[in-house]
Design a protein around this motif. Structure first.
Motif, PDB file in Angstrom:
ATOM      1  N   LEU A  12     -22.386  -2.100 -91.300  1.00  0.00           N
ATOM      2  CA  LEU A  12     -22.792  -2.043 -89.893  1.00  0.00           C
ATOM      3  C   LEU A  12     -24.306  -1.903 -89.763  1.00  0.00           C
ATOM      4  CD1 LEU A  12     -20.004   0.158 -88.253  1.00  0.00           C
ATOM      5  CD2 LEU A  12     -20.342  -2.306 -88.066  1.00  0.00           C
ATOM      6  N   ALA A  13     -24.929  -1.162 -90.667  1.00  0.00           N
ATOM      7  CA  ALA A  13     -26.388  -1.075 -90.642  1.00  0.00           C
ATOM      8  C   ALA A  13     -27.014  -2.444 -90.882  1.00  0.00           C
ATOM      9  CB  ALA A  13     -26.864  -0.066 -91.698  1.00  0.00           C
ATOM     10  N   LEU A  14     -26.422  -3.223 -91.796  1.00  0.00           N
ATOM     11  CA  LEU A  14     -26.915  -4.581 -92.048  1.00  0.00           C
ATOM     12  C   LEU A  14     -26.756  -5.462 -90.811  1.00  0.00           C
ATOM     13  CD1 LEU A  14     -27.870  -6.893 -93.902  1.00  0.00           C
ATOM     14  CD2 LEU A  14     -25.486  -7.166 -94.629  1.00  0.00           C
ATOM     15  N   ILE A  15     -25.632  -5.356 -90.127  1.00  0.00           N
ATOM     16  CA  ILE A  15     -25.396  -6.188 -88.942  1.00  0.00           C
ATOM     17  C   ILE A  15     -26.349  -5.802 -87.817  1.00  0.00           C
ATOM     18  CG2 ILE A  15     -23.683  -6.888 -87.220  1.00  0.00           C
ATOM     19  CD1 ILE A  15     -21.555  -6.215 -89.445  1.00  0.00           C
ATOM     20  N   TYR A  16     -26.593  -4.511 -87.652  1.00  0.00           N
ATOM     21  CA  TYR A  16     -27.612  -4.082 -86.683  1.00  0.00           C
ATOM     22  C   TYR A  16     -28.964  -4.729 -87.019  1.00  0.00           C
ATOM     23  CZ  TYR A  16     -25.639  -0.387 -83.665  1.00  0.00           C
ATOM     24  OH  TYR A  16     -24.969   0.315 -82.686  1.00  0.00           O
ATOM     25  N   LEU A  17     -29.321  -4.736 -88.298  1.00  0.00           N
ATOM     26  CA  LEU A  17     -30.595  -5.327 -88.712  1.00  0.00           C
ATOM     27  C   LEU A  17     -30.651  -6.804 -88.327  1.00  0.00           C
ATOM     28  CD1 LEU A  17     -33.283  -5.150 -90.250  1.00  0.00           C
ATOM     29  CD2 LEU A  17     -32.014  -5.633 -92.360  1.00  0.00           C
ATOM     30  N   ILE A  18     -29.564  -7.519 -88.553  1.00  0.00           N
ATOM     31  CA  ILE A  18     -29.516  -8.938 -88.165  1.00  0.00           C
ATOM     32  C   ILE A  18     -29.667  -9.081 -86.656  1.00  0.00           C
ATOM     33  CG2 ILE A  18     -28.068 -11.002 -88.125  1.00  0.00           C
ATOM     34  CD1 ILE A  18     -26.763  -9.921 -90.722  1.00  0.00           C
ATOM     35  N   GLY A  19     -28.971  -8.232 -85.894  1.00  0.00           N
ATOM     36  CA  GLY A  19     -29.040  -8.313 -84.438  1.00  0.00           C
ATOM     37  C   GLY A  19     -30.437  -8.078 -83.901  1.00  0.00           C
ATOM     38  N   PHE A  20     -31.124  -7.054 -84.411  1.00  0.00           N
ATOM     39  CA  PHE A  20     -32.484  -6.775 -83.948  1.00  0.00           C
ATOM     40  C   PHE A  20     -33.463  -7.847 -84.419  1.00  0.00           C
ATOM     41  CE2 PHE A  20     -30.790  -2.377 -83.573  1.00  0.00           C
ATOM     42  CZ  PHE A  20     -31.089  -2.175 -82.234  1.00  0.00           C
ATOM     43  N   THR A  21     -33.230  -8.406 -85.605  1.00  0.00           N
ATOM     44  CA  THR A  21     -34.086  -9.494 -86.082  1.00  0.00           C
ATOM     45  C   THR A  21     -33.941 -10.720 -85.186  1.00  0.00           C
ATOM     46  OG1 THR A  21     -33.899  -8.698 -88.371  1.00  0.00           O
ATOM     47  CG2 THR A  21     -34.611 -10.970 -88.049  1.00  0.00           C
ATOM     48  N   CYS A  22     -32.716 -11.047 -84.804  1.00  0.00           N
ATOM     49  CA  CYS A  22     -32.504 -12.154 -83.859  1.00  0.00           C
ATOM     50  C   CYS A  22     -33.263 -11.915 -82.562  1.00  0.00           C
ATOM     51  CB  CYS A  22     -31.013 -12.307 -83.556  1.00  0.00           C
ATOM     52  SG  CYS A  22     -30.042 -12.990 -84.905  1.00  0.00           S
ATOM     53  N   PHE A  23     -33.197 -10.694 -82.070  1.00  0.00           N
ATOM     54  CA  PHE A  23     -33.889 -10.369 -80.820  1.00  0.00           C
ATOM     55  C   PHE A  23     -35.394 -10.580 -80.974  1.00  0.00           C
ATOM     56  CE2 PHE A  23     -36.115  -7.150 -78.223  1.00  0.00           C
ATOM     57  CZ  PHE A  23     -35.764  -7.615 -76.957  1.00  0.00           C
ATOM     58  N   LEU A  24     -35.975 -10.070 -82.050  1.00  0.00           N
ATOM     59  CA  LEU A  24     -37.417 -10.181 -82.241  1.00  0.00           C
ATOM     60  C   LEU A  24     -37.865 -11.641 -82.356  1.00  0.00           C
ATOM     61  CD1 LEU A  24     -38.221  -7.257 -84.696  1.00  0.00           C
ATOM     62  CD2 LEU A  24     -39.119  -7.557 -82.386  1.00  0.00           C
ATOM     63  N   ARG A  25     -37.067 -12.459 -83.012  1.00  0.00           N
ATOM     64  CA  ARG A  25     -37.456 -13.839 -83.243  1.00  0.00           C
ATOM     65  C   ARG A  25     -37.239 -14.728 -82.022  1.00  0.00           C
ATOM     66  NH1 ARG A  25     -38.218 -15.999 -88.162  1.00  0.00           N
ATOM     67  NH2 ARG A  25     -37.146 -17.909 -87.542  1.00  0.00           N
TER      68      ARG A  25
ATOM     69  N   LEU B  85     -18.651  -6.160 -79.665  1.00  0.00           N
ATOM     70  CA  LEU B  85     -18.006  -5.702 -80.894  1.00  0.00           C
ATOM     71  C   LEU B  85     -18.960  -4.853 -81.722  1.00  0.00           C
ATOM     72  CD1 LEU B  85     -15.557  -5.780 -82.777  1.00  0.00           C
ATOM     73  CD2 LEU B  85     -16.449  -7.914 -83.732  1.00  0.00           C
ATOM     74  N   LEU B  86     -20.202  -5.290 -81.849  1.00  0.00           N
ATOM     75  CA  LEU B  86     -21.190  -4.503 -82.592  1.00  0.00           C
ATOM     76  C   LEU B  86     -21.472  -3.178 -81.896  1.00  0.00           C
ATOM     77  CD1 LEU B  86     -23.240  -4.008 -84.780  1.00  0.00           C
ATOM     78  CD2 LEU B  86     -24.853  -5.504 -83.566  1.00  0.00           C
ATOM     79  N   LEU B  87     -21.558  -3.203 -80.567  1.00  0.00           N
ATOM     80  CA  LEU B  87     -21.818  -1.960 -79.845  1.00  0.00           C
ATOM     81  C   LEU B  87     -20.674  -0.967 -79.995  1.00  0.00           C
ATOM     82  CD1 LEU B  87     -23.492  -3.255 -76.555  1.00  0.00           C
ATOM     83  CD2 LEU B  87     -24.517  -1.785 -78.299  1.00  0.00           C
ATOM     84  N   GLU B  88     -19.437  -1.443 -79.902  1.00  0.00           N
ATOM     85  CA  GLU B  88     -18.307  -0.526 -80.024  1.00  0.00           C
ATOM     86  C   GLU B  88     -18.198   0.021 -81.444  1.00  0.00           C
ATOM     87  OE1 GLU B  88     -13.559  -0.198 -78.881  1.00  0.00           O
ATOM     88  OE2 GLU B  88     -14.691  -2.009 -78.346  1.00  0.00           O
TER      89      GLU B  88
ATOM     90  N   SER C 122     -15.737  -6.650 -71.304  1.00  0.00           N
ATOM     91  CA  SER C 122     -16.090  -5.231 -71.332  1.00  0.00           C
ATOM     92  C   SER C 122     -15.671  -4.623 -70.008  1.00  0.00           C
ATOM     93  CB  SER C 122     -17.595  -5.052 -71.553  1.00  0.00           C
ATOM     94  OG  SER C 122     -17.981  -5.511 -72.824  1.00  0.00           O
ATOM     95  N   PHE C 123     -14.935  -3.540 -70.072  1.00  0.00           N
ATOM     96  CA  PHE C 123     -14.435  -2.902 -68.861  1.00  0.00           C
ATOM     97  C   PHE C 123     -15.366  -1.806 -68.356  1.00  0.00           C
ATOM     98  CE2 PHE C 123     -10.732  -4.443 -71.251  1.00  0.00           C
ATOM     99  CZ  PHE C 123     -10.218  -5.323 -70.325  1.00  0.00           C
ATOM    100  N   ASN C 124     -16.470  -1.572 -69.060  1.00  0.00           N
ATOM    101  CA  ASN C 124     -17.458  -0.586 -68.623  1.00  0.00           C
ATOM    102  C   ASN C 124     -18.818  -1.003 -69.158  1.00  0.00           C
ATOM    103  OD1 ASN C 124     -17.780   0.851 -71.402  1.00  0.00           O
ATOM    104  ND2 ASN C 124     -15.579   0.908 -71.013  1.00  0.00           N
ATOM    105  N   LYS C 125     -19.873  -0.444 -68.581  1.00  0.00           N
ATOM    106  CA  LYS C 125     -21.227  -0.851 -68.936  1.00  0.00           C
ATOM    107  C   LYS C 125     -21.690  -0.293 -70.278  1.00  0.00           C
ATOM    108  CE  LYS C 125     -21.625  -3.272 -65.289  1.00  0.00           C
ATOM    109  NZ  LYS C 125     -21.550  -4.748 -65.426  1.00  0.00           N
ATOM    110  N   LEU C 126     -20.883   0.587 -70.885  1.00  0.00           N
ATOM    111  CA  LEU C 126     -21.215   1.110 -72.205  1.00  0.00           C
ATOM    112  C   LEU C 126     -20.562   0.291 -73.320  1.00  0.00           C
ATOM    113  CD1 LEU C 126     -20.989   4.950 -71.557  1.00  0.00           C
ATOM    114  CD2 LEU C 126     -22.979   3.446 -71.412  1.00  0.00           C
ATOM    115  N   HIS C 127     -19.777  -0.705 -72.953  1.00  0.00           N
ATOM    116  CA  HIS C 127     -19.139  -1.616 -73.913  1.00  0.00           C
ATOM    117  C   HIS C 127     -18.266  -0.858 -74.910  1.00  0.00           C
ATOM    118  CE1 HIS C 127     -21.538  -5.182 -72.662  1.00  0.00           C
ATOM    119  NE2 HIS C 127     -22.424  -4.254 -72.352  1.00  0.00           N
ATOM    120  N   LEU C 128     -17.453   0.039 -74.404  1.00  0.00           N
ATOM    121  CA  LEU C 128     -16.526   0.790 -75.233  1.00  0.00           C
ATOM    122  C   LEU C 128     -15.104   0.411 -74.855  1.00  0.00           C
ATOM    123  CD1 LEU C 128     -18.192   4.329 -75.127  1.00  0.00           C
ATOM    124  CD2 LEU C 128     -18.538   2.495 -76.791  1.00  0.00           C
ATOM    125  N   SER C 129     -14.242   0.259 -75.846  1.00  0.00           N
ATOM    126  CA  SER C 129     -12.844  -0.108 -75.654  1.00  0.00           C
ATOM    127  C   SER C 129     -12.727  -1.447 -74.918  1.00  0.00           C
ATOM    128  CB  SER C 129     -12.089   0.992 -74.884  1.00  0.00           C
ATOM    129  OG  SER C 129     -10.701   0.842 -75.029  1.00  0.00           O
TER     130      SER C 129
END
Length: 470
Positions: A21-34, A127-130, A320-327
């Motif tokens: 999950l730490a690796l996937i977060y890294l990919i997600g933030f890298t996509c954002f920066l680029r 999915l990543l947020l949850e 997503s049923f709520n703004k926190l993207h949970l469940s």
């Protein structure tokens, strides 16, 4: 006192899940920066500043309601990258530092997704947020693995798989008659290097693939809640299926995240030989155990919405049923397109031409070009171009601005493309055509050197100048 919450046999599972999950977060933030400058920056296609000006915080909780300058966007992205790298070492940190670091990762990425608009509307964002939120409650290596957090990760995996299986059976008839893969490898949003090979596999094998997919998504997920070794075997089957999908197409980090969740269902008999030996484990402290139980109770309550959606007759995908993207509820490809169309964008110095094509990073364009391996990276504009070929309404919020950027040679937007055919001065006109694409057979590929055959279907956008756009 809290020993009953511990699952020491899942120490290796917790180790693998957290590092993936730490690796996937890294990919997600890298996509954002680029990509953020061209998509969401001040000169992007749908600027965040415009979004937060019209959408209040309560509808899109985000740090970008405080500031939305490009410098602030960059700072948030880099903070996410640094935090993702630190999360790979968080096993060595105190429990409080683990909670703080993973909470920071979740808040940062939630802030991006909630203002990311159409570019962040994909199911793997939620999915990543949850999964990232649940990782807050996994704890570092010296603390006993908390069983409720692992069970919630398995419940998340169940919703991903079972929801996807249900939407297929209720959706397109080609899933029920086992013909879906006669088309899918060719018409999927982002084909990969092996997609053409998969497409030309014998049709009976495709039908076996579809049947195996139904078993994996509709039957196997229930075994995740069985005792070991049954749960571990079910998790392995899901991993094998996801690896197959990774070979056959580009689906950003959806498959990698699903694999990470599957490891939560594997006991030490599977993962122990390939992970470090666990240190002496400490009991969960009360200040951590009480919020863990509260979050577990919260997810029990929130489960009502995805369960109702899955069992209801009008099931929706990736909601997503709520703004926190949970469940959330998940699912993909409830319908399959039979024919692949691509929007090909061109520019010209004047109406007499020559018309030169803009090549995108990942989506099909030049028929000679082999589809690249992109995943687990995510090319957001390329994916939206696939949706655009299905319906022009998908470009309502960004397509006019995209054409304007091409006519102005705006660097931030052009950086989203593979190349710029007008490096010295911008074109005077742009246009777009709709083309039919199909994979070449092995014989056609050998004869022409092309991976695709394409034929023009219709005009998509007539030639336009800057004055026309105004």
């Amino acid at each position: 006192m809290w020993q009953w919450l511990s699952a020491p046999d899942y120490w290796s599972a917790r180790f693998v899940v957290s590092h993936l999950l730490a690796l996937i977060y890294l990919i997600g933030f890298t996509c954002f920066l680029r990509q953020f400058r061209g998509l969401l920056g001040s000169r992007g296609l749908t600027p965040i500043a415009d979004h937060v000006a019209r959408v209040p915080f309560r509808r899109s909780p985000s740090l970008f309601h405080l500031r939305s300058s490009d410098r602030w966007l960059s700072a948030v992205g880099w903070a996410g990258v640094v935090a993702s790298l630190l999360a790979q070492l968080a096993d060595l940190a105190p429990l409080w530092a683990w909670v703080a670091l993973w909470s920071l990762l979740w808040v940062l990425y939630l802030s991006i997704v909630n203002v990311g608009q159409i570019w962040y509307s994909f199911g793997w964002e939620s999915l990543l947020l949850e999964a990232g939120f649940l990782a807050i409650f996994l704890g570092p290596q010296h603390v006993a693995p908390p069983a409720p957090a692992l069970w919630l990760l398995c419940w998340l995996l169940f919703r991903v798989e079972f929801g996807a299986g249900l939407i297929k059976m209720r959706g397109d008839a080609c899933w029920r008659d086992l013909t879906a893969l006669h088309y899918h490898h060719e018409t999927q949003p982002m084909p990969g290097p092996l997609s053409r090979w998969f497409h030309w596999l014998p049709r009976p094998l495709h039908e076996v693939e579809v049947l195996a997919n139904h078993v994996t998504q509709l039957v196997v997920p229930f075994a995740l809640f069985a005792p070991q070794p049954v749960a571990g075997v079910a998790a392995v089957l899901i991993v094998v299926t996801q690896l197959w999908l990774m070979l056959s197409g580009n689906f950003a980090w959806l498959n990698l995240t699903t694999i990470a969740l599957a490891f939560a269902g594997m006991g030490s008999w599977l993962l122990g030989p390939v992970t470090p030996a666990p240190p002496p484990l400490q009991e969960l402290p009360g200040w951590f155990a009480v919020p863990l139980l509260a979050v577990t109770a919260l997810f029990v309550v929130l489960a009502w919405w995805p369960i109702r959606n899955m069992l209801g007759s009008a099931q929706v995908m990736n909601r997503s049923f709520n703004k926190l993207h949970l469940s959330n509820t998940y699912g993909a490809f409830g319908s399959i397109t039979r024919t692949r169309y691509e929007v090909i964008v061109e520019g010209a110095p004047d109406r007499d031409g020559p018309w030169l094509e803009y090549e995108f990073e990942g989506k099909p364009g030049d028929p000679h070009r082999r589809p690249p391996q992109v995943a687990p990276y995510h090319l957001r504009l390329d994916w939206l171009m696939w949706f655009l070929a299905i319906s022009p309404t998908y470009g309502r919020s960004w397509l006019p601005r995209f054409l304007e950027a091409l006519l102005r040679n705006e660097r931030d937007v052009l950086n989203l493309l593979r190349d710029n055919p007008f490096p010295d001065e911008p074109p005077a006109l742009v246009r777009a055509g709709l083309y039919r694409y199909r994979f070449n057979t092995r014989r056609e590929r050998k004869a022409t050197g092309r991976h695709w055959t394409r034929t023009e279907a219709s005009e998509f956008i007539r030639p336009l100048t800057l004055d026309d756009l105004r």
